[in-house]
Design an enzyme around this catalytic site. Structure first.
Site, PDB file in Angstrom:
ATOM      1  N   MET A   1     -44.279  -1.465 -16.975  1.00  0.00           N
ATOM      2  CA  MET A   1     -44.670  -0.124 -17.434  1.00  0.00           C
ATOM      3  C   MET A   1     -44.355   0.083 -18.905  1.00  0.00           C
ATOM      4  SD  MET A   1     -45.862   0.844 -14.636  1.00  0.00           S
ATOM      5  CE  MET A   1     -45.670   0.888 -12.860  1.00  0.00           C
TER       6      MET A   1
ATOM      7  N   HIS B   1     -53.794  -3.578 -12.630  1.00  0.00           N
ATOM      8  CA  HIS B   1     -53.868  -2.123 -12.730  1.00  0.00           C
ATOM      9  C   HIS B   1     -54.398  -1.559 -11.409  1.00  0.00           C
ATOM     10  CE1 HIS B   1     -54.078   1.770 -14.620  1.00  0.00           C
ATOM     11  NE2 HIS B   1     -55.252   1.922 -14.035  1.00  0.00           N
TER      12      HIS B   1
HETATM   13  C1  GAR Z   1     -48.424  -1.475  -8.934  1.00  0.00           C
HETATM   14  O1  GAR Z   1     -49.234  -0.610  -8.168  1.00  0.00           O
HETATM   15  C2  GAR Z   1     -49.135  -1.859 -10.220  1.00  0.00           C
HETATM   16  O2  GAR Z   1     -50.506  -2.052 -10.063  1.00  0.00           O
HETATM   17  C3  GAR Z   1     -48.871  -0.640 -11.066  1.00  0.00           C
HETATM   18  O3  GAR Z   1     -47.547  -0.271 -10.753  1.00  0.00           O
HETATM   19  C4  GAR Z   1     -47.198  -0.722  -9.441  1.00  0.00           C
HETATM   20  C5  GAR Z   1     -45.985  -1.612  -9.528  1.00  0.00           C
HETATM   21  O4  GAR Z   1     -45.512  -1.980  -8.266  1.00  0.00           O
HETATM   22  N1  GAR Z   1     -49.044  -0.934 -12.458  1.00  0.00           N
HETATM   23  C6  GAR Z   1     -49.492  -0.049 -13.346  1.00  0.00           C
HETATM   24  O5  GAR Z   1     -49.744   1.096 -13.078  1.00  0.00           O
HETATM   25  C7  GAR Z   1     -49.659  -0.596 -14.761  1.00  0.00           C
HETATM   26  N2  GAR Z   1     -50.428   0.288 -15.562  1.00  0.00           N
HETATM   27  P1  GAR Z   1     -44.597  -3.252  -8.039  1.00  0.00           P
HETATM   28  O6  GAR Z   1     -43.409  -3.163  -9.000  1.00  0.00           O
HETATM   29  O7  GAR Z   1     -44.150  -3.110  -6.603  1.00  0.00           O
HETATM   30  O8  GAR Z   1     -45.415  -4.485  -8.260  1.00  0.00           O
END
Ligand code: GAR
Length: 205
Positions: free
Chosen positions: A95, A114
């Site tokens: 992030m 994403h």
């Molecule tokens: C996931 O849904 C990913 O796609 C999103 O955050 C989450 C992380 O989950 N990413 C974004 O929004 C990037 N812009 P995780 O830590 O369990 O993989």
């Protein structure tokens, strides 16, 4: 260095379920052309770091604060990545927006997952649950996930893979997020990693 497999670094910030999907894919052989060598979190105490350690992968936190700001952070990140001969950087729930200098330096070597069908619900301010909140507020009936190369435009790089997911009546941001992860993210991220790593190996042959 052996060219049996491409070397992967994964950048994370939180829970790390996408990292887990990559680890599991390597174990099961879905990801066979690349191996995860390094996991870096920009948040101390991220659960993703524990997942990496459990899998025996080198993992540590690197924060902007500990590096004296964005420039120092990216300098350290570059050093850690280049000293290990990393071929592919995967942003898996990372992030944080990286500078144009950084993304240019690693042109077509960084990919990101994403949680929407780009170009919907993407760009600055659209991350994590906020993406699913926006999709539900708009009333879309189909959403999904996208894997793309990372360039200087947030979520603006070339698309590698996408998968659509149905929005169901009564969905909350949380139920929708879970379905998008299960039906799309955890499938297309390892599949994209394999595709790119296979291409890297083919280029070395
Ligand atoms: C996931 O849904 C990913 O796609 C999103 O955050 C989450 C992380 O989950 N990413 C974004 O929004 C990037 N812009 P995780 O830590 O369990 O993989």
């Amino acid at each position: 260095m052996s060219n049996a497999k491409a070397n992967i670094a994964v950048l994370v910030s939180g829970g790390g379920t996408n990292l887990q999907a990559l680890i599991d894919a390597e174990k099961s052989g879905v990801l066979k052309s690349g191996t995860i060598r390094l996991v870096i979190s920009n948040k101390k105490g991220a659960y993703a770091l524990e997942r990496a350690e459990k899998a025996g992968i080198e993992a540590f936190a690197l924060t902007r604060k500990s590096c004296g700001g964005q420039e120092g952070f990216e300098k350290r990140l570059t050093e850690e990545i280049e000293s290990r001969g990393i071929d592919l950087i995967i942003m898996a729930g990372f992030m944080s927006i990286l500078s144009e200098d950084f993304t240019r330096h690693f042109d077509h070597k960084i990919i990101n997952i994403h949680p929407s069908l780009i170009p919907s619900f993407c760009g600055k301010g659209f991350y994590g649950l906020l993406v699913h909140e926006a999709a539900l507020a708009k009333g879309v009936k189909v959403t999904g996930a996208t894997v793309h190369y990372v360039n200087e435009i947030p979520d603006g790089g070339e698309i590698i893979m996408q998968k659509a997911v149905e929005v169901k009546d009564g969905d909350t941001p949380e139920t929708l997020q879970r379905r998008v992860m299960e039906e799309a993210e955890w499938i297309i991220l390892p599949a994209s990693a394999e595709k790119i790593c296979a291409g890297i190996l083919a280029g070395r042959a």
